[in-house]
Write an enzyme that holds these catalytic residues in place. Structure first.
Site, PDB file in Angstrom:
ATOM      1  N   GLU A 100       0.330   5.484   0.382  1.00 27.91           N
ATOM      2  CA  GLU A 100      -0.602   6.552   0.751  1.00 27.91           C
ATOM      3  C   GLU A 100      -0.045   7.914   0.353  1.00 27.91           C
ATOM      4  O   GLU A 100       1.172   8.092   0.232  1.00 27.91           O
ATOM      5  CB  GLU A 100      -0.837   6.553   2.259  1.00 27.91           C
ATOM      6  CG  GLU A 100      -1.447   5.271   2.782  1.00 27.91           C
ATOM      7  CD  GLU A 100      -1.577   5.240   4.291  1.00 27.91           C
ATOM      8  OE1 GLU A 100      -2.254   4.332   4.777  1.00 27.91           O
ATOM      9  OE2 GLU A 100      -0.989   6.098   4.980  1.00 27.91           O
ATOM     10  N   ASN A 134       0.836  -1.192   0.000  1.00 28.05           N
ATOM     11  CA  ASN A 134       0.000   0.000   0.000  1.00 28.05           C
ATOM     12  C   ASN A 134       0.877   1.250   0.000  1.00 28.05           C
ATOM     13  O   ASN A 134       1.957   1.274   0.587  1.00 28.05           O
ATOM     14  CB  ASN A 134      -1.003  -0.010   1.157  1.00 28.05           C
ATOM     15  CG  ASN A 134      -0.391  -0.152   2.521  1.00 28.05           C
ATOM     16  OD1 ASN A 134       0.533  -0.939   2.742  1.00 28.05           O
ATOM     17  ND2 ASN A 134      -0.908   0.595   3.478  1.00 28.05           N
ATOM     18  N   CYS A 164     -10.063  -5.966   0.929  1.00 23.88           N
ATOM     19  CA  CYS A 164     -11.262  -5.136   1.054  1.00 23.88           C
ATOM     20  C   CYS A 164     -12.177  -5.379  -0.156  1.00 23.88           C
ATOM     21  O   CYS A 164     -11.807  -6.050  -1.117  1.00 23.88           O
ATOM     22  CB  CYS A 164     -10.874  -3.668   1.152  1.00 23.88           C
ATOM     23  SG  CYS A 164     -10.294  -2.956  -0.408  1.00 23.88           S
ATOM     24  N   CYS A 199     -10.729  -4.359  -3.577  1.00 22.95           N
ATOM     25  CA  CYS A 199      -9.720  -5.295  -4.061  1.00 22.95           C
ATOM     26  C   CYS A 199     -10.346  -6.615  -4.500  1.00 22.95           C
ATOM     27  O   CYS A 199      -9.887  -7.239  -5.455  1.00 22.95           O
ATOM     28  CB  CYS A 199      -8.653  -5.521  -2.993  1.00 22.95           C
ATOM     29  SG  CYS A 199      -7.602  -4.056  -2.766  1.00 22.95           S
ATOM     30  N   GLU A 214      -2.932  -5.190  -3.037  1.00 20.96           N
ATOM     31  CA  GLU A 214      -3.400  -6.177  -4.010  1.00 20.96           C
ATOM     32  C   GLU A 214      -3.509  -5.559  -5.405  1.00 20.96           C
ATOM     33  O   GLU A 214      -3.079  -6.146  -6.403  1.00 20.96           O
ATOM     34  CB  GLU A 214      -4.777  -6.730  -3.599  1.00 20.96           C
ATOM     35  CG  GLU A 214      -4.803  -7.372  -2.233  1.00 20.96           C
ATOM     36  CD  GLU A 214      -5.165  -6.411  -1.100  1.00 20.96           C
ATOM     37  OE1 GLU A 214      -5.809  -6.866  -0.142  1.00 20.96           O
ATOM     38  OE2 GLU A 214      -4.815  -5.215  -1.169  1.00 20.96           O
TER      39      GLU A 214
END
Length: 146
Positions: A54, A52, A93, A96, A64
């Site tokens: 950000e 990830n 999530c 994803c 993912e």
């Protein structure tokens, strides 16, 4: 869903977990402090990783999706198996799950290996995590043609 021990996985699945754990180390998440790593094996036999990332506007690239994007950038179109590693067990999530489905080759039995930081492992299929998918095929599109 199936709980399994690391030692009981196939050697290639153990390597996939180690690869996702390594990707997790590279996560850039100064805002959430929630590191996620992902790794997948594509139909071409190659491994692709993601973590990830950000930004200050709270936009995040999910691990993912990052791994899938890397696969696509290299010409891959179908995931064989995917692994996610995160503090809470690495379950993808909803966003994803949609993305994984679109690169599953319409295989609800696509294996997703979810791992927490103590290497507690739960294996799901995309069909279990996303039982009523909507994808390109519903629009008359085969993503493997592109």
């Amino acid at each position: 869903m199936k709980k399994i021990k690391f030692k009981d996985l196939l050697t290639i699945e153990q390597l996939l977990i180690k690869t996702a754990e390594k990707a997790r180390e590279n996560a850039f998440c100064p805002y959430s402090k929630y590191k996620v790593g992902a790794a997948l094996i594509a139909e071409n036999g190659k491994f692709y990783t993601g973590c990830n990332v950000e930004s200050a506007i709270y936009q995040t690239t999910h691990a993912e999706k990052n791994a899938i994007d890397s696969m696509v950038a290299d010409g891959g179109r179908r995931i064989i198996v995917l692994c996610c590693v995160a503090k809470n067990g690495g379950i993808p999530c909803a966003e994803c799950r949609q993305f994984i489905w679109e690169f599953s080759g319409r295989r609800p039995n696509l294996k997703i290996i979810c791992v927490d930081l103590e290497r507690n492992i739960t294996i799901f299929t995309i069909g279990e995590l996303y039982p009523y998918p909507f994808g390109p095929w519903d629009l008359g599109i085969n993503p493997e043609e592109y």
